[in-house]
Design an enzyme around this catalytic site. Structure first.
Site, PDB file in Angstrom:
ATOM      1  N   HIS A  99       5.685   5.861  13.506  1.00 33.29           N
ATOM      2  CA  HIS A  99       6.268   6.528  12.483  1.00 33.29           C
ATOM      3  C   HIS A  99       4.856   6.812  11.617  1.00 33.29           C
ATOM      4  O   HIS A  99       5.169   7.744  10.531  1.00 33.29           O
ATOM      5  CB  HIS A  99       6.934   5.805  11.695  1.00 33.29           C
ATOM      6  CG  HIS A  99       6.322   4.608  10.616  1.00 33.29           C
ATOM      7  ND1 HIS A  99       5.937   3.460  11.242  1.00 33.29           N
ATOM      8  CD2 HIS A  99       6.081   4.713   9.522  1.00 33.29           C
ATOM      9  CE1 HIS A  99       5.591   2.683  10.169  1.00 33.29           C
ATOM     10  NE2 HIS A  99       5.537   3.352   9.112  1.00 33.29           N
ATOM     11  N   ASP A 113       0.762  -1.225  -0.063  1.00 32.61           N
ATOM     12  CA  ASP A 113       0.019   0.029  -0.336  1.00 32.61           C
ATOM     13  C   ASP A 113       0.894   1.316  -0.023  1.00 32.61           C
ATOM     14  O   ASP A 113       0.165   2.304   0.334  1.00 32.61           O
ATOM     15  CB  ASP A 113      -0.787   0.003   1.260  1.00 32.61           C
ATOM     16  CG  ASP A 113      -0.047  -0.326   2.425  1.00 32.61           C
ATOM     17  OD1 ASP A 113       0.989  -0.025   2.559  1.00 32.61           O
ATOM     18  OD2 ASP A 113      -0.569  -0.779   3.666  1.00 32.61           O
ATOM     19  N   ARG A 115       2.077   8.245   9.231  1.00 36.24           N
ATOM     20  CA  ARG A 115       1.750   9.671   8.829  1.00 36.24           C
ATOM     21  C   ARG A 115       0.819  10.271   9.449  1.00 36.24           C
ATOM     22  O   ARG A 115       0.627  11.414  10.055  1.00 36.24           O
ATOM     23  CB  ARG A 115       1.547   9.656   7.392  1.00 36.24           C
ATOM     24  CG  ARG A 115       1.476  10.920   6.498  1.00 36.24           C
ATOM     25  CD  ARG A 115       1.384  10.527   4.990  1.00 36.24           C
ATOM     26  NE  ARG A 115       2.578  10.449   4.367  1.00 36.24           N
ATOM     27  CZ  ARG A 115       3.334  11.417   4.003  1.00 36.24           C
ATOM     28  NH1 ARG A 115       3.002  12.597   4.006  1.00 36.24           N
ATOM     29  NH2 ARG A 115       4.521  11.056   3.447  1.00 36.24           N
ATOM     30  N   GLU A 168      -2.511   5.104   2.864  1.00 35.70           N
ATOM     31  CA  GLU A 168      -2.180   3.213   2.392  1.00 35.70           C
ATOM     32  C   GLU A 168      -3.506   2.920   1.958  1.00 35.70           C
ATOM     33  O   GLU A 168      -3.656   1.937   1.406  1.00 35.70           O
ATOM     34  CB  GLU A 168      -1.617   2.739   3.563  1.00 35.70           C
ATOM     35  CG  GLU A 168       0.032   3.104   3.743  1.00 35.70           C
ATOM     36  CD  GLU A 168       0.090   4.472   4.752  1.00 35.70           C
ATOM     37  OE1 GLU A 168      -0.666   5.154   4.936  1.00 35.70           O
ATOM     38  OE2 GLU A 168       1.375   4.659   4.647  1.00 35.70           O
TER      39      GLU A 168
HETATM   40  C1  UD1 Z   1       6.249   4.999   3.859  1.00 35.03           C
HETATM   41  C2  UD1 Z   1       4.817   4.307   3.401  1.00 35.03           C
HETATM   42  C3  UD1 Z   1       4.309   3.590   4.807  1.00 35.03           C
HETATM   43  C4  UD1 Z   1       5.566   2.658   5.360  1.00 35.03           C
HETATM   44  C5  UD1 Z   1       6.638   3.703   5.530  1.00 35.03           C
HETATM   45  C6  UD1 Z   1       7.982   2.672   6.045  1.00 35.03           C
HETATM   46  C7  UD1 Z   1       3.826   5.810   1.740  1.00 35.03           C
HETATM   47  C8  UD1 Z   1       2.451   6.497   1.657  1.00 35.03           C
HETATM   48  N1  UD1 Z   1       3.802   5.249   3.079  1.00 35.03           N
HETATM   49  O1  UD1 Z   1       5.816   6.061   4.664  1.00 35.03           O
HETATM   50  O2  UD1 Z   1       3.261   2.930   4.388  1.00 35.03           O
HETATM   51  O3  UD1 Z   1       4.879   2.359   6.615  1.00 35.03           O
HETATM   52  O4  UD1 Z   1       7.211   4.338   4.523  1.00 35.03           O
HETATM   53  O5  UD1 Z   1       9.051   3.441   6.386  1.00 35.03           O
HETATM   54  O6  UD1 Z   1       4.461   5.066   0.953  1.00 35.03           O
HETATM   55  N2  UD1 Z   1      12.624  10.413   5.158  1.00 35.03           N
HETATM   56  C9  UD1 Z   1      13.868  10.349   5.438  1.00 35.03           C
HETATM   57  N3  UD1 Z   1      14.653   9.489   5.484  1.00 35.03           N
HETATM   58  C10 UD1 Z   1      14.322   8.003   5.078  1.00 35.03           C
HETATM   59  C11 UD1 Z   1      12.878   7.656   4.931  1.00 35.03           C
HETATM   60  C12 UD1 Z   1      12.166   8.873   5.001  1.00 35.03           C
HETATM   61  O7  UD1 Z   1      14.256  11.444   5.746  1.00 35.03           O
HETATM   62  O8  UD1 Z   1      15.270   7.198   4.973  1.00 35.03           O
HETATM   63  C13 UD1 Z   1      11.578  11.170   5.078  1.00 35.03           C
HETATM   64  C14 UD1 Z   1      10.951  11.704   3.682  1.00 35.03           C
HETATM   65  O9  UD1 Z   1      11.886  12.599   3.102  1.00 35.03           O
HETATM   66  C15 UD1 Z   1       9.925  12.397   4.104  1.00 35.03           C
HETATM   67  C16 UD1 Z   1       9.160  11.621   5.313  1.00 35.03           C
HETATM   68  O10 UD1 Z   1      10.472  10.843   5.945  1.00 35.03           O
HETATM   69  O11 UD1 Z   1       9.941  13.721   4.335  1.00 35.03           O
HETATM   70  C17 UD1 Z   1       8.279  10.490   5.159  1.00 35.03           C
HETATM   71  O12 UD1 Z   1       8.472   9.746   4.051  1.00 35.03           O
HETATM   72  P1  UD1 Z   1       7.595   9.063   2.940  1.00 35.03           P
HETATM   73  O13 UD1 Z   1       8.215   8.255   2.047  1.00 35.03           O
HETATM   74  O14 UD1 Z   1       6.662  10.165   2.394  1.00 35.03           O
HETATM   75  O15 UD1 Z   1       6.557   8.246   3.797  1.00 35.03           O
HETATM   76  P2  UD1 Z   1       6.813   7.318   5.330  1.00 35.03           P
HETATM   77  O16 UD1 Z   1       6.159   8.322   6.241  1.00 35.03           O
HETATM   78  O17 UD1 Z   1       8.184   7.111   5.520  1.00 35.03           O
HETATM   79  N1  UDP Z   2      11.836  -2.894  10.623  1.00 31.29           N
HETATM   80  C1  UDP Z   2      13.418  -3.046  10.744  1.00 31.29           C
HETATM   81  N2  UDP Z   2      14.180  -2.112  11.459  1.00 31.29           N
HETATM   82  C2  UDP Z   2      13.782  -1.407  12.543  1.00 31.29           C
HETATM   83  C3  UDP Z   2      12.135  -1.305  12.510  1.00 31.29           C
HETATM   84  C4  UDP Z   2      11.357  -2.174  11.669  1.00 31.29           C
HETATM   85  O1  UDP Z   2      13.964  -3.968  10.081  1.00 31.29           O
HETATM   86  O2  UDP Z   2      14.418  -0.549  12.900  1.00 31.29           O
HETATM   87  C5  UDP Z   2      10.998  -3.852  10.023  1.00 31.29           C
HETATM   88  C6  UDP Z   2      10.160  -4.642  10.640  1.00 31.29           C
HETATM   89  O3  UDP Z   2      10.516  -5.959  11.033  1.00 31.29           O
HETATM   90  C7  UDP Z   2       9.180  -4.693   9.636  1.00 31.29           C
HETATM   91  C8  UDP Z   2       9.294  -3.579   8.815  1.00 31.29           C
HETATM   92  O4  UDP Z   2      10.324  -2.872   9.015  1.00 31.29           O
HETATM   93  O5  UDP Z   2       9.430  -5.769   8.745  1.00 31.29           O
HETATM   94  C9  UDP Z   2       8.163  -2.583   9.224  1.00 31.29           C
HETATM   95  O6  UDP Z   2       8.251  -1.313   8.408  1.00 31.29           O
HETATM   96  P1  UDP Z   2       7.387  -0.038   8.779  1.00 31.29           P
HETATM   97  O7  UDP Z   2       6.979  -0.060  10.427  1.00 31.29           O
HETATM   98  O8  UDP Z   2       8.386   1.049   8.783  1.00 31.29           O
HETATM   99  O9  UDP Z   2       6.262  -0.048   7.948  1.00 31.29           O
HETATM  100  P2  UDP Z   2       4.649  -0.412   7.849  1.00 31.29           P
HETATM  101  O10 UDP Z   2       4.733  -2.162   8.198  1.00 31.29           O
HETATM  102  O11 UDP Z   2       3.958  -0.031   8.941  1.00 31.29           O
HETATM  103  O12 UDP Z   2       4.210  -0.445   6.599  1.00 31.29           O
END
Ligand code: UD1
Ligand code: UDP
Length: 369
Positions: free
Chosen positions: A205, A96, A207, A132
């Site tokens: 984490h 998602d 959103r 999502e």
């Molecule tokens: C995204 C996914 C979410 C998932 C998560 C896992 C979408 C809509 N959501 O959310 O389902 O659970 O990833 O992590 O795709 N950022 C950094 N460094 C990083 C990663 C992110 O600075 O390594 C910052 C990005 O620049 C952005 C914010 O975090 O400003 C959010 O990142 P984004 O990729 O939009 O979505 P997540 O909230 O990480």
């Molecule tokens: N995870 C990881 N390191 C961490 C935290 C989470 O490898 O420090 C893994 C966790 O085991 C799971 C996945 O990341 O497999 C979950 O990701 P996240 O919670 O970011 O996203 P979501 O599942 O909510 O989309």
């Protein structure tokens, strides 16, 4: 040779796609092409490294402060170019995320069939989780192959009019990933701590929780740790600056709260296994915890994983400070009840048997032309 392109961009997709990539690479007559959108960089690459997988291309779209508009536009265009150049027989997306949604849309524009891994999860509220719930519903409009993890997911898809011939009940590949992690012996200082003390594994984490809700729930965690004098918390903090600032402000400097950078996936799975219980707003961690027989307090109002609630492992606690604190205190002193016993004895996991990747590969071998 049939060409399967697998596109993803975030850590949870990498965790759940890696076992499938390894499985497909074993199949003769199938060429696997792994394309990273680069929605996230380090967190995704670190997972692939642990599974010994090299990506064929990394589109590196991530930028600081990226918005949903930025990601959607960048993935739609850049994945579109890769699709046009490589003309795969099928494109696989997972779950998602914005990468998954924009890739499916790209493939649709290119008239290339889409396979959706982890299809059919629904919370019933298009704003929770945001965005999502919309993403996965939109992918279901496009997907030719829907790989559903549970019967509930199949029913959700049927209720939306998805045709029977495109539905495949396979389990969740996350169970395959957990099996992969737990097979190898793993040690680390955090794991030693979790083995010797009462530890909670915490992540947050989402959103829709950013801002006031995140502050509330983390204050609830801190209050609980202050109340329970021998409780430790291990919290790998998501790199999103909006998460990090609040996490360090509210939980930093406490002697029994360990804030770390994101951890490797094998260390994470092992820590979940050793923790007393889990507190999270994550999606995938709910399934992993249940797979490792751990209770999970979920800091959301809805979950798209009702199987975990029915099995007695998942409890929705919301994001309210008092509720989070109270539920942690209750879980700490709980005798874990009979439902967990039953599951343990039957060795039943509602999320799958650890063979989802094999089942998906079997379907693809038979069906793709
Ligand atoms: C995204 C996914 C979410 C998932 C998560 C896992 C979408 C809509 N959501 O959310 O389902 O659970 O990833 O992590 O795709 N950022 C950094 N460094 C990083 C990663 C992110 O600075 O390594 C910052 C990005 O620049 C952005 C914010 O975090 O400003 C959010 O990142 P984004 O990729 O939009 O979505 P997540 O909230 O990480
Ligand atoms: N995870 C990881 N390191 C961490 C935290 C989470 O490898 O420090 C893994 C966790 O085991 C799971 C996945 O990341 O497999 C979950 O990701 P996240 O919670 O970011 O996203 P979501 O599942 O909510 O989309």
């Amino acid at each position: 040779m049939k060409k399967i392109m697998i596109v993803f961009g975030t850590r949870p997709e990498a965790v759940k796609m890696s076992p499938l990539i390894l499985e497909l690479k074993e199949r003769r007559g199938i060429e696997v092409f792994v394309c990273l959108s680069g929605q996230h960089t380090d967190m995704t690459r670190s997972v692939l490294k642990e599974f010994g997988i090299d990506a064929d291309i990394d589109l590196c779209i991530m930028k600081n402060g990226q918005t949903l508009f930025d990601i959607t536009e960048a993935v739609l265009k850049s994945v579109g170019e890769v699709l046009k150049k490589n003309s795969p027989n099928v494109v696989l997306v997972h779950g998602d995320t914005t990468t998954a949604f924009a890739t499916a849309l790209s493939a649709y524009y290119c008239n290339i069939p889409v396979g959706h891994v982890e299809a059919g999860l629904r919370s019933g509220n298009i704003y929770e989780p945001f965005p999502e719930e919309f993403n996965r519903k939109a992918i279901s409009l496009i997907a030719k192959y829907n790989f559903a993890p549970t019967i509930n997911a199949i029913q959700m898809l049927k209720a939306e009019g998805v045709r029977d011939e495109s539905l495949f009940l396979v389990g969740n590949t996350v169970v395959d990933a957990v099996k992969y992690s737990m097979n190898a012996k793993f040690t680390s200082p955090l794991l030693d701590l979790a083995s010797n003390k009462a530890c909670v594994f915490l992540t947050a984490h989402r959103r829709e929780n950013l801002g006031a809700a995140m502050r509330e729930m983390l204050m609830g965690v801190r209050e609980a740790v202050d109340e329970i004098s021998d409780l430790y918390v291990i919290y790998p903090v998501h790199p999103n600056p909006l998460v990090r600032s609040v996490a360090y402000e509210i939980l930093g400097g406490h002697s029994r709260i360990i804030l770390t950078e994101p951890l490797g996936v094998r260390e994470t799975h092992n820590l979940i296994a050793k923790s007393r219980f889990i507190v999270t707003d994550s999606g995938g961690i709910q399934e992993e915890a249940v797979s490792l027989n751990k209770r999970v307090l979920v800091m959301r109002r809805v979950t798209e994983r009702p199987e975990g609630i029915e099995a007695g492992f998942i409890k929705l606690v919301g994001t309210d400070r008092e509720a989070v604190c109270l539920e942690i205190c209750k879980a700490y002193s709980a005798d874990f009840g009979s439902s967990q016993e039953v599951i343990l004895n039957q060795k039943y996991n509602p999320f799958g048997d650890g063979n989802a990747s094999k089942k998906i590969a079997d379907v693809l071998e038979q069906k793709i032309v």
